[in-house]
Design a protein around this motif. Sequence first.
Motif, PDB file in Angstrom:
ATOM      1  N   TRP A  56       0.829  -1.195   0.000  1.00  0.00           N
ATOM      2  CA  TRP A  56       0.000   0.000   0.000  1.00  0.00           C
ATOM      3  C   TRP A  56       0.868   1.251   0.000  1.00  0.00           C
ATOM      4  CZ3 TRP A  56      -1.300  -3.851   3.759  1.00  0.00           C
ATOM      5  CH2 TRP A  56      -2.412  -4.610   3.430  1.00  0.00           C
ATOM      6  N   PHE A  57       0.263   2.328  -0.395  1.00  0.00           N
ATOM      7  CA  PHE A  57       0.938   3.623  -0.414  1.00  0.00           C
ATOM      8  C   PHE A  57       0.360   4.526   0.668  1.00  0.00           C
ATOM      9  CE2 PHE A  57       1.238   2.171  -4.821  1.00  0.00           C
ATOM     10  CZ  PHE A  57       2.596   2.328  -5.066  1.00  0.00           C
ATOM     11  N   ILE A  58       1.198   5.412   1.191  1.00  0.00           N
ATOM     12  CA  ILE A  58       0.778   6.472   2.097  1.00  0.00           C
ATOM     13  C   ILE A  58       1.352   7.772   1.542  1.00  0.00           C
ATOM     14  CG2 ILE A  58       0.977   7.454   4.420  1.00  0.00           C
ATOM     15  CD1 ILE A  58       1.289   4.573   5.452  1.00  0.00           C
ATOM     16  N   GLY A  59       0.489   8.745   1.308  1.00  0.00           N
ATOM     17  CA  GLY A  59       0.957  10.035   0.816  1.00  0.00           C
ATOM     18  C   GLY A  59       1.488  10.865   1.977  1.00  0.00           C
ATOM     19  N   ASN A  60       2.605  11.542   1.761  1.00  0.00           N
ATOM     20  CA  ASN A  60       3.147  12.382   2.823  1.00  0.00           C
ATOM     21  C   ASN A  60       3.435  13.791   2.313  1.00  0.00           C
ATOM     22  OD1 ASN A  60       5.425  11.538   1.312  1.00  0.00           O
ATOM     23  ND2 ASN A  60       6.759  11.945   3.035  1.00  0.00           N
ATOM     24  N   LYS A  61       3.577  14.694   3.254  1.00  0.00           N
ATOM     25  CA  LYS A  61       3.819  16.107   2.973  1.00  0.00           C
ATOM     26  C   LYS A  61       2.706  16.715   2.111  1.00  0.00           C
ATOM     27  CE  LYS A  61       8.774  15.450   3.278  1.00  0.00           C
ATOM     28  NZ  LYS A  61      10.027  15.463   2.537  1.00  0.00           N
ATOM     29  N   VAL A  62       1.484  16.241   2.309  1.00  0.00           N
ATOM     30  CA  VAL A  62       0.327  16.696   1.547  1.00  0.00           C
ATOM     31  C   VAL A  62      -0.119  18.050   2.080  1.00  0.00           C
ATOM     32  CG1 VAL A  62      -2.085  16.176   1.031  1.00  0.00           C
ATOM     33  CG2 VAL A  62      -0.379  14.348   0.985  1.00  0.00           C
ATOM     34  N   GLY A 103      -3.809   6.414   3.264  1.00  0.00           N
ATOM     35  CA  GLY A 103      -4.118   7.697   3.869  1.00  0.00           C
ATOM     36  C   GLY A 103      -3.061   8.712   3.494  1.00  0.00           C
ATOM     37  N   PHE A 104      -3.163   9.867   4.120  1.00  0.00           N
ATOM     38  CA  PHE A 104      -2.263  10.978   3.806  1.00  0.00           C
ATOM     39  C   PHE A 104      -1.760  11.611   5.093  1.00  0.00           C
ATOM     40  CE2 PHE A 104      -5.377  10.573   0.428  1.00  0.00           C
ATOM     41  CZ  PHE A 104      -4.563  10.474  -0.687  1.00  0.00           C
ATOM     42  N   LEU A 105      -0.496  11.981   5.084  1.00  0.00           N
ATOM     43  CA  LEU A 105       0.101  12.722   6.193  1.00  0.00           C
ATOM     44  C   LEU A 105       0.359  14.136   5.708  1.00  0.00           C
ATOM     45  CD1 LEU A 105       2.649  10.027   7.398  1.00  0.00           C
ATOM     46  CD2 LEU A 105       0.406  10.571   8.384  1.00  0.00           C
ATOM     47  N   SER A 106      -0.141  15.091   6.438  1.00  0.00           N
ATOM     48  CA  SER A 106      -0.033  16.491   6.036  1.00  0.00           C
ATOM     49  C   SER A 106       1.389  17.018   6.199  1.00  0.00           C
ATOM     50  CB  SER A 106      -0.959  17.363   6.885  1.00  0.00           C
ATOM     51  OG  SER A 106      -2.286  16.968   6.724  1.00  0.00           O
ATOM     52  N   PHE A 107       1.724  17.980   5.365  1.00  0.00           N
ATOM     53  CA  PHE A 107       2.963  18.728   5.564  1.00  0.00           C
ATOM     54  C   PHE A 107       2.816  19.489   6.868  1.00  0.00           C
ATOM     55  CE2 PHE A 107       5.344  22.688   5.276  1.00  0.00           C
ATOM     56  CZ  PHE A 107       6.604  22.189   5.010  1.00  0.00           C
ATOM     57  N   LEU A 138      -1.190  15.198  13.371  1.00  0.00           N
ATOM     58  CA  LEU A 138      -0.394  14.075  12.883  1.00  0.00           C
ATOM     59  C   LEU A 138      -0.807  12.776  13.573  1.00  0.00           C
ATOM     60  CD1 LEU A 138       1.930  13.201  11.033  1.00  0.00           C
ATOM     61  CD2 LEU A 138       3.490  13.673  12.923  1.00  0.00           C
ATOM     62  N   LYS A 139      -1.061  12.857  14.869  1.00  0.00           N
ATOM     63  CA  LYS A 139      -1.518  11.674  15.605  1.00  0.00           C
ATOM     64  C   LYS A 139      -2.827  11.153  15.015  1.00  0.00           C
ATOM     65  CE  LYS A 139      -3.013   9.973  20.083  1.00  0.00           C
ATOM     66  NZ  LYS A 139      -3.365  10.310  21.459  1.00  0.00           N
ATOM     67  N   ALA A 140      -3.754  12.049  14.737  1.00  0.00           N
ATOM     68  CA  ALA A 140      -5.045  11.646  14.161  1.00  0.00           C
ATOM     69  C   ALA A 140      -4.854  11.019  12.779  1.00  0.00           C
ATOM     70  CB  ALA A 140      -5.972  12.849  14.071  1.00  0.00           C
ATOM     71  N   GLU A 141      -3.953  11.564  11.987  1.00  0.00           N
ATOM     72  CA  GLU A 141      -3.698  11.004  10.649  1.00  0.00           C
ATOM     73  C   GLU A 141      -3.097   9.601  10.752  1.00  0.00           C
ATOM     74  OE1 GLU A 141      -3.024  15.226   8.283  1.00  0.00           O
ATOM     75  OE2 GLU A 141      -1.276  14.153   9.044  1.00  0.00           O
ATOM     76  N   PHE A 142      -2.155   9.414  11.681  1.00  0.00           N
ATOM     77  CA  PHE A 142      -1.571   8.088  11.875  1.00  0.00           C
ATOM     78  C   PHE A 142      -2.617   7.095  12.368  1.00  0.00           C
ATOM     79  CE2 PHE A 142       2.788   9.834  11.738  1.00  0.00           C
ATOM     80  CZ  PHE A 142       3.396   8.835  10.983  1.00  0.00           C
ATOM     81  N   TYR A 179      -3.720   3.681  10.543  1.00  0.00           N
ATOM     82  CA  TYR A 179      -3.663   2.433  11.309  1.00  0.00           C
ATOM     83  C   TYR A 179      -4.999   1.681  11.230  1.00  0.00           C
ATOM     84  CZ  TYR A 179      -3.310  -0.654  15.370  1.00  0.00           C
ATOM     85  OH  TYR A 179      -3.329  -1.744  16.206  1.00  0.00           O
ATOM     86  N   GLU A 180      -6.105   2.396  11.391  1.00  0.00           N
ATOM     87  CA  GLU A 180      -7.427   1.771  11.330  1.00  0.00           C
ATOM     88  C   GLU A 180      -7.714   1.221   9.937  1.00  0.00           C
ATOM     89  OE1 GLU A 180     -10.003   4.872  12.715  1.00  0.00           O
ATOM     90  OE2 GLU A 180      -9.219   4.740  14.770  1.00  0.00           O
ATOM     91  N   VAL A 181      -7.373   1.986   8.896  1.00  0.00           N
ATOM     92  CA  VAL A 181      -7.582   1.510   7.520  1.00  0.00           C
ATOM     93  C   VAL A 181      -6.743   0.254   7.276  1.00  0.00           C
ATOM     94  CG1 VAL A 181      -7.244   2.084   5.076  1.00  0.00           C
ATOM     95  CG2 VAL A 181      -8.192   3.794   6.634  1.00  0.00           C
ATOM     96  N   LEU A 182      -5.520   0.264   7.711  1.00  0.00           N
ATOM     97  CA  LEU A 182      -4.639  -0.893   7.528  1.00  0.00           C
ATOM     98  C   LEU A 182      -5.199  -2.108   8.247  1.00  0.00           C
ATOM     99  CD1 LEU A 182      -1.999  -2.047   6.462  1.00  0.00           C
ATOM    100  CD2 LEU A 182      -0.870  -1.179   8.498  1.00  0.00           C
ATOM    101  N   ASN A 183      -5.666  -1.930   9.464  1.00  0.00           N
ATOM    102  CA  ASN A 183      -6.271  -3.057  10.198  1.00  0.00           C
ATOM    103  C   ASN A 183      -7.467  -3.634   9.462  1.00  0.00           C
ATOM    104  OD1 ASN A 183      -4.673  -3.572  12.434  1.00  0.00           O
ATOM    105  ND2 ASN A 183      -5.594  -1.942  13.619  1.00  0.00           N
TER     106      ASN A 183
END
Length: 86
Positions: free
Chosen positions: A24-30, A49-53, A70-74, A78-82
Amino acid sequence: TQLGVSTGLHVYSLARALKIKKIWFIGNKVQHKADEDFLRKNLNTEPLGFLSFNQNLLAARGKFVYDDKLKAEFLYIYEVLNRRLK
């Protein structure tokens, strides 16, 4: 960036060659929805999911910084991955 997408697709190809089945991919610095759309289009899939800049994290380089967003994004990723692993 296009370079980031190219790198991700290259790693994806290597993982497939190694017979890794779940990738899977995770977008970062969005920074904008356009960034998310760019990743969806160029990766040809929906990222986990995406991690914000985050300017605070950039400024803290090497130091611990707690960030609620950032905690909420992680946690979301995590929930999607599960769910996908079930």
